[in-house]
Structure formats: C-alpha cells, structure tokens
Design a protein around this motif. Structure first.
Motif, short mmCIF file in Angstrom:
data_model
loop_
_atom_site.label_atom_id
_atom_site.label_comp_id
_atom_site.label_asym_id
_atom_site.label_seq_id
_atom_site.Cartn_x
_atom_site.Cartn_y
_atom_site.Cartn_z
N LYS A 325 0.74 -1.12 0.09
CA LYS A 325 -0.08 0.06 -0.09
C LYS A 325 0.84 1.23 -0.04
O LYS A 325 0.62 2.19 -0.77
CB LYS A 325 -0.88 0.13 1.12
N GLU A 329 0.86 3.88 -2.92
CA GLU A 329 0.36 5.42 -2.51
C GLU A 329 1.48 6.40 -2.46
O GLU A 329 1.24 7.62 -2.85
CB GLU A 329 -0.39 5.16 -1.37
N THR A 337 -2.82 -1.33 -7.71
CA THR A 337 -3.50 -2.18 -6.78
C THR A 337 -2.40 -3.13 -6.17
O THR A 337 -1.79 -3.85 -6.96
CB THR A 337 -4.64 -3.05 -7.40
N PRO A 338 -2.27 -3.10 -4.90
CA PRO A 338 -1.46 -4.04 -4.27
C PRO A 338 -1.71 -5.63 -4.72
O PRO A 338 -2.71 -6.11 -4.85
CB PRO A 338 -1.57 -3.93 -2.80
N TYR A 511 2.65 -4.86 -7.44
CA TYR A 511 1.33 -4.26 -7.56
C TYR A 511 0.91 -4.68 -9.01
O TYR A 511 1.52 -5.15 -10.04
CB TYR A 511 1.25 -2.85 -7.49
#
Length: 542
Positions: A325, A329, A337-338, A511
């Motif tokens: 995450k 981010e 998306t992880p 990811y």
C-alpha cells in the motif's frame, strides 16, 4: 494426449512504464500553437522513451517495439476500437466441424506498403520462419497451437508436418493441435503479423531501417533516426485506409521522465506516458490527465537456482515483508493495486465474476511471520548467516525509487540488508535471460485478457520464465486448461495452477498496473487498450 502435454504457450516480455503528465494545448507537429481558424494538421507526437529494440514480428519481445508495430502491421484478424478481434487481412474464415481446421480467404485489396499484394504464401512463409529453429525466436511457442509446430520448432519434427498451407494466392489453411476457443484473439496479436517474403529473403535485416521496412498495416515507416525519433505515415495501400484518421505519428526517444514531461508542457509532445512520481499527484487534477487499468503485474523474480532463493520459505518471507500500500500510494503514486497474486483484475469468468475476485489473495503481509519463515528457511539450509542478496532492476528513475523503497522495507521489516544494481534495458534482458541475478524486477502484461496468458509466464519451458523454477504439476494444470472445452472447468484448472505458483513463490508480486497518461485537449479519439499502449489510428487533432 501425450503430445499435448508439452503444448506450451506464453507471451512476450512486457515491461510497462510508470507514467502520466499535464499540459497545454500547443500543436507538437507544428512546434507551437496553431493559427486560429486553421485546420489542424493530423499529426501527433509521442515519446517512445528509447530506441525500439526490434520491429520484426518474428523476434520482437518488448513494449516499445510493440507500440510501433501495432500501428505498422496487421494479421488475419485485427482489433476494433474496443479491443475486440475482428477480421483484418482476411475477409472470410471457415471452421471445420471438429474445430481444428481454419480456412482463411484474404481480401482482394490487401497490399504491402510497396504496393505488392499480400498473399497466403506470405503468411505461410512468416509462420514457418517464426517456427524455424534457425530463427531462434523466443516467441515461437506462441504458434504451438498449430499442428506440428512445436515438434518442428524443437527439432523433433519436419517442416512438411506443420499444419499450415497456402491453397492458392488468397486461401490459407491452418490446422490446430486442439480446438482453441480464443484462437481469433491470438490471431489479432502482433505475433501473427505477416512479413514480406521477398524482402525478408533478399534483406535479412529488413526490419532494422526505414528504407527497407515493408509492412501491411494502417501505417508505413518513413523515417527512423536511431536513438532520436521514428516517424510513420498513413499507408495509402492499406485496404481500410478510410478508417485511419491520424495521418502522421512521430515517436521521440527521450528516456528521462522529467525531460519528457517538460516536452509535453512545452507542446513538443501531444501525449505523455512518462512522468516523475513526485509530479504525478499535482497532475491528477489536470483536465489532460487520464488513468486506465493495465492488465499486468509488476514484480520481482527470484532466481531459484541461486542462494538464498533456493529455499521456498525465504522467498515467501521476502514477499510477506513489503508494504504494498505504501509502495503504490507513496512511491509510484499511480493508482496501482497491491498484488498478492499473478493474475490481475480484468479477466472475466463464464460465471460473470472476475478471475481475481474469485481467486482472492494468496498471502498477506505479516512481518513477524516473515521473520519466522526466514529463520526456518535458514535453519533448513544450515545457514547461520543469510547469503548476500543483490536486488537488480533495469535503469529507470521510477524503478529505482521502487527498488530503494523495497530495499528499505526488507531491512526494516525482515532485518535483511540487500544491495542494489541496475543495467540498461537490453543488457538487463540478457543478464536475466542468462540467470545471472538473484532478485530482478520484471513486468508482465497479458496480450489477451485471460488468466492463461498471465500464468504461461512461469511455465517450465517458457522462454520468459527466467527464474529457473520448473514445476510439473503447474505445467500439467496449464496444459490441461488449454485443451479443456468446458469453460467453467477450464477456469477451475487455472485457479489450481495459480495456487501452485503462489505456494512455490518463484516471484514476488508488488502491484497490478494502472496506466496514467497526459493527453492534449485538442487530441481526441485515442484508444486505450488494457494490455497495450494507446493507438492513434482513430485519433484526430482539433
């Protein structure tokens, strides 16, 4: 059924870039603003980032080349604006009752960029050349759907036994090993683009320069200043030229993301997919900003033939020690998306559910459990000290930032010090191919939105599998899925295969991609495939 056991498929290496920028509305093609009221020239400037390594459909394996080749060539099938397969060079196709033999009738007006007709023999020559062991193509396995193709490519079969035949100048027959429901989708990929037989025989290195390059698609290659820029223009001989809107496309070759971003802002580029991560956040509010899903996985491969990654528990410990995450981010900042799997979101099952939704996550981040696994793995191997680890990535500022973050997380969360090294892309590909690494960055995007094209990457015989990991059960499950005619059973087999892969963990998913772009407000109609870079074919400048 025995001969189907080695029926292996995979996809070419795909290394997506982290991108996105903001901008003004100047015309890149004119080097400044257009005259008010004047009709805009239908020209667009992109940034390829680097020299395309190989524009030959038989041997190309990288996304930079793919982006350009998708504009230059066309197979029996092509793709519409939504990415669906539609007839391309062929005007008609007939399928036998047993679903093994395809008969393609070529259009009467398909021509090469030199004005000569495209023939069925061109297709036969191309596919046989692709499979010829002497060509040493790393993507030949993508043609193993064809009867006799695998045996011929591996030197255990004869060319005359391959199921490809030119009935006449406009009729081509292809016989398959087994019924394949998604064969039309495969035929729409660049791996099945034909090459001009006369030119290929006369000039073996025909794909290396603009003056010898012959293609059959919407555009023709008119200029190639190596390591500087490449230009294509609308192909006047293309059978469907009325459907081609953009007249000219220029690809600059600027590897520095900051420079490319500045070029976009100044109007030298109409589109940008490269942007420093620290600028990405501010550009997300720009009207130029566009973010789209990208059907692939960013990961680090483990070389299971080199310590300490010979031990499964060590591999799992590394995978469980990342804060995905935070990586998406705070570092990449691109909306990724992880990833806790190989297959990303985007592949729909017959039951209406997304394959990823159905399969779920295969592991979770747990630093204490990771430390315990690491200790167990070291004990199993008899190591009092973990062998030195070097993390490798291909030279790129975005990849560097992610590698640095992973290096810090492994130190903080697992107590492992890792070194870092990087290499330029061409060198990096060779290094990882030779397995001269321990832990290396890689990316993979399926050319078709189907789980099998993600999972094929780690097949034992896949030339893309650079980990040294081979698992018979995994291979058998994938092979069974390829010939399974019940769509629900096929998905069950693929879920089982992914479970084996994630239990063995020969790679560490980071990811699932999201592509971020900047598009000039006056550029309309770009299409954004989920597994390729944008197409300018239907785009117009206002």
């Amino acid at each position: 059924m025995k001969k189907l056991a080695t029926f292996a498929l995979s996809l070419s290496l795909v290394i997506p870039a982290l991108a996105g920028c903001g901008g003004s509305g100047e015309s890149a093609s004119t080097g400044g603003t257009t005259t008010p009221g004047a009709a805009a020239k239908q020209e667009v400037a992109f940034n390829a980032k680097s020299e395309p390594p190989d524009l030959n459909p038989l041997t190309s394996t990288d996304t930079t080349s793919f982006w350009i080749m998708d504009h230059l060539g066309e197979g029996l099938y092509t793709k519409d604006k939504d990415g669906n397969p539609i007839l391309g060079q062929a005007k008609e196709v007939k399928l036998s009752d047993d679903k093994l033999k395809y008969t393609f009738i070529l259009r009467d007006d398909v021509k090469w960029t030199n004005g000569e007709p495209v023939t069925a023999e061109d297709f036969v020559f191309t596919y046989m050349k692709h499979l010829d062991p002497a060509t040493a193509s790393t993507t030949a396995y993508l043609l193993y759907y064809i009867k006799g193709a695998e045996a011929y490519n591996k030197g255990t079969g004869k060319a005359e036994d391959v199921g490809i035949k030119a009935v006449d100048a406009k009729t081509l027959e292809i016989e398959l090993v087994a019924p394949t429901s998604y064969f039309d989708k495969m035929l729409a990929t660049r791996y099945w683009h034909p090459i001009n037989k006369k030119q290929a025989e006369a000039t073996p290195k025909w794909a290396a320069n603009a003056d010898t390059y012959i293609s059959n698609g919407a555009y023709k290659l008119v200029s190639w200043k190596h390591d500087s820029e490449l230009v294509v223009e609308k192909n006047e001989h293309y059978w469907n030229k009325a459907d081609v809107k953009m007249e000219k496309i220029t690809w600059k070759m600027v590897n520095d993301a900051t420079t490319a971003y500045q070029m976009y802002k100044s109007g030298e580029l109409d589109f940008n997919k490269e942007m420093p991560s620290d600028i990405l956040a501010q550009e997300k509010s720009s009207p130029d900003f566009k973010s789209v899903p990208y059907y692939g996985t960013y990961m680090y491969m483990f070389n299971v033939t080199k310590e300490p990654f010979t031990n499964k528990k060590v591999r799992k410990a590394f995978a469980m020690s990342l804060d995905r995450k935070a990586l998406s981010e705070m570092v990449s900042q691109g909306g990724e998306t992880p990833a806790y799997s190989m297959v990303p979101r985007g592949a729909m099952q017959p039951n209406g559910k997304d394959f990823r939704e159905e399969g779920g996550d295969y592991f979770k981040e747990d630093y204490e459990a990771a430390k315990k696994l690491l200790a167990e793995g070291m004990q199993e191997e008899g190591w009092s000290t973990l062998p030195e680890v070097t993390l490798m990535y291909n030279t790129d500022e975005s990849h560097k930032k992610i590698a640095q973050a992973i290096q810090e997380m492994l130190k903080k969360n697992l107590g492992v010090e890792v070194k870092m090294t990087n290499q330029e892309w061409k060198v990096y590909l060779d290094t990882t191919k030779q397995k001269n690494y321990q832990m290396g960055r890689m990316g993979w995007v399926g050319q078709i939105n189907d789980p099998s094209f993600n999972l094929d990457y780690y097949l034992g015989e896949s030339p893309n599998n650079r980990t040294g990991w081979v698992n018979k059960e995994y291979d058998q499950l994938n092979m069974a899925a390829k010939v399974e005619q019940d769509p629900n059973k096929r998905m069950e087999l693929l879920h089982q295969a992914e479970a084996v892969l994630m239990d063995e963990m020969p790679f560490m998913p980071v990811y699932h991609y999201q592509q971020n772009y900047l598009v000039k407000p006056n550029l309309e109609g770009l299409t954004f495939p989920v597994n390729a870079f944008p197409s300018a074919r239907w785009a117009t400048k206002k």
